[in-house]
Scaffold this motif. Sequence first.
Motif, PDB file in Angstrom:
ATOM      1  N   GLU A   1       0.797  -1.233   0.000  1.00 48.71           N
ATOM      2  CA  GLU A   1       0.000   0.000   0.000  1.00 48.71           C
ATOM      3  C   GLU A   1       0.828   1.281   0.000  1.00 48.71           C
ATOM      4  O   GLU A   1       0.357   2.312  -0.491  1.00 48.71           O
ATOM      5  CB  GLU A   1      -0.927   0.018   1.220  1.00 48.71           C
ATOM      6  CG  GLU A   1      -2.004  -1.046   1.174  1.00 48.71           C
ATOM      7  CD  GLU A   1      -2.914  -1.015   2.391  1.00 48.71           C
ATOM      8  OE1 GLU A   1      -2.775  -0.116   3.254  1.00 48.71           O
ATOM      9  OE2 GLU A   1      -3.770  -1.918   2.486  1.00 48.71           O
ATOM     10  N   HIS A   2       2.052   1.244   0.560  1.00 50.65           N
ATOM     11  CA  HIS A   2       2.810   2.479   0.724  1.00 50.65           C
ATOM     12  C   HIS A   2       4.231   2.404   0.169  1.00 50.65           C
ATOM     13  O   HIS A   2       5.016   3.334   0.389  1.00 50.65           O
ATOM     14  CB  HIS A   2       2.851   2.875   2.206  1.00 50.65           C
ATOM     15  CG  HIS A   2       1.499   3.121   2.785  1.00 50.65           C
ATOM     16  ND1 HIS A   2       0.805   4.290   2.607  1.00 50.65           N
ATOM     17  CD2 HIS A   2       0.693   2.318   3.526  1.00 50.65           C
ATOM     18  CE1 HIS A   2      -0.364   4.212   3.227  1.00 50.65           C
ATOM     19  NE2 HIS A   2      -0.455   3.018   3.780  1.00 50.65           N
ATOM     20  N   ASP A   3       4.550   1.314  -0.517  1.00 49.10           N
ATOM     21  CA  ASP A   3       5.899   1.113  -1.046  1.00 49.10           C
ATOM     22  C   ASP A   3       6.941   1.351   0.056  1.00 49.10           C
ATOM     23  O   ASP A   3       7.946   2.013  -0.149  1.00 49.10           O
ATOM     24  CB  ASP A   3       6.154   2.011  -2.251  1.00 49.10           C
ATOM     25  CG  ASP A   3       7.377   1.581  -3.041  1.00 49.10           C
ATOM     26  OD1 ASP A   3       7.687   0.367  -3.046  1.00 49.10           O
ATOM     27  OD2 ASP A   3       8.043   2.449  -3.640  1.00 49.10           O
ATOM     28  N   CYS A   4       6.654   0.810   1.235  1.00 47.44           N
ATOM     29  CA  CYS A   4       7.502   0.984   2.412  1.00 47.44           C
ATOM     30  C   CYS A   4       8.122  -0.353   2.789  1.00 47.44           C
ATOM     31  O   CYS A   4       7.408  -1.288   3.137  1.00 47.44           O
ATOM     32  CB  CYS A   4       6.666   1.518   3.585  1.00 47.44           C
ATOM     33  SG  CYS A   4       7.463   1.365   5.202  1.00 47.44           S
ATOM     34  N   GLU A   5       9.432  -0.405   2.715  1.00 45.19           N
ATOM     35  CA  GLU A   5      10.143  -1.569   3.232  1.00 45.19           C
ATOM     36  C   GLU A   5      10.401  -1.302   4.710  1.00 45.19           C
ATOM     37  O   GLU A   5      11.098  -0.343   5.067  1.00 45.19           O
ATOM     38  CB  GLU A   5      11.462  -1.775   2.492  1.00 45.19           C
ATOM     39  CG  GLU A   5      12.180  -3.023   2.894  1.00 45.19           C
ATOM     40  CD  GLU A   5      13.455  -3.239   2.097  1.00 45.19           C
ATOM     41  OE1 GLU A   5      14.358  -3.879   2.654  1.00 45.19           O
ATOM     42  OE2 GLU A   5      13.550  -2.773   0.954  1.00 45.19           O
ATOM     43  N   VAL A   6       9.817  -2.109   5.576  1.00 43.37           N
ATOM     44  CA  VAL A   6       9.867  -1.852   7.012  1.00 43.37           C
ATOM     45  C   VAL A   6      11.273  -2.094   7.552  1.00 43.37           C
ATOM     46  O   VAL A   6      11.859  -3.155   7.348  1.00 43.37           O
ATOM     47  CB  VAL A   6       8.843  -2.728   7.762  1.00 43.37           C
ATOM     48  CG1 VAL A   6       8.980  -2.555   9.269  1.00 43.37           C
ATOM     49  CG2 VAL A   6       7.429  -2.403   7.312  1.00 43.37           C
ATOM     50  N   ALA A   7      11.800  -1.078   8.254  1.00 47.94           N
ATOM     51  CA  ALA A   7      13.084  -1.207   8.931  1.00 47.94           C
ATOM     52  C   ALA A   7      12.864  -1.762  10.339  1.00 47.94           C
ATOM     53  O   ALA A   7      13.562  -2.674  10.765  1.00 47.94           O
ATOM     54  CB  ALA A   7      13.791   0.142   8.995  1.00 47.94           C
TER      55      ALA A   7
END
Length: 103
Positions: A45-51
């Motif tokens: 949904e947010h093109d976020c790779e979680v750190a």
Amino acid sequence: MLRPKTRLLTFLAALLAVPSYPALLSAQGLEEEWGPVLSEQMLVEHDCEVAFFSQVAVREVNGDVIVIAKVHCTDQRSFDAYRPGSFDPFQVSPCENPANRVC
């Protein structure tokens, strides 16, 4: 060198000094359940790779597990995530000021 009885007492004292140890273990176990789900949702949904996740609160209410967490992406963006029930998708909102501890 400490005698066996002294070592045992030292170990027990150290264990008792961490009263939240069982809570930490259960929180880690719960993150293993919802963490991958939220990570996948963030990517799609947010093109976020979680750190990593921070400010995580996992609570059981009326037999259902509620999750609140701050999501930190590898590109320095941050989001607040909330899941009202075990079978619900996360509700995600971006943090306008990622340096702010509270969005």
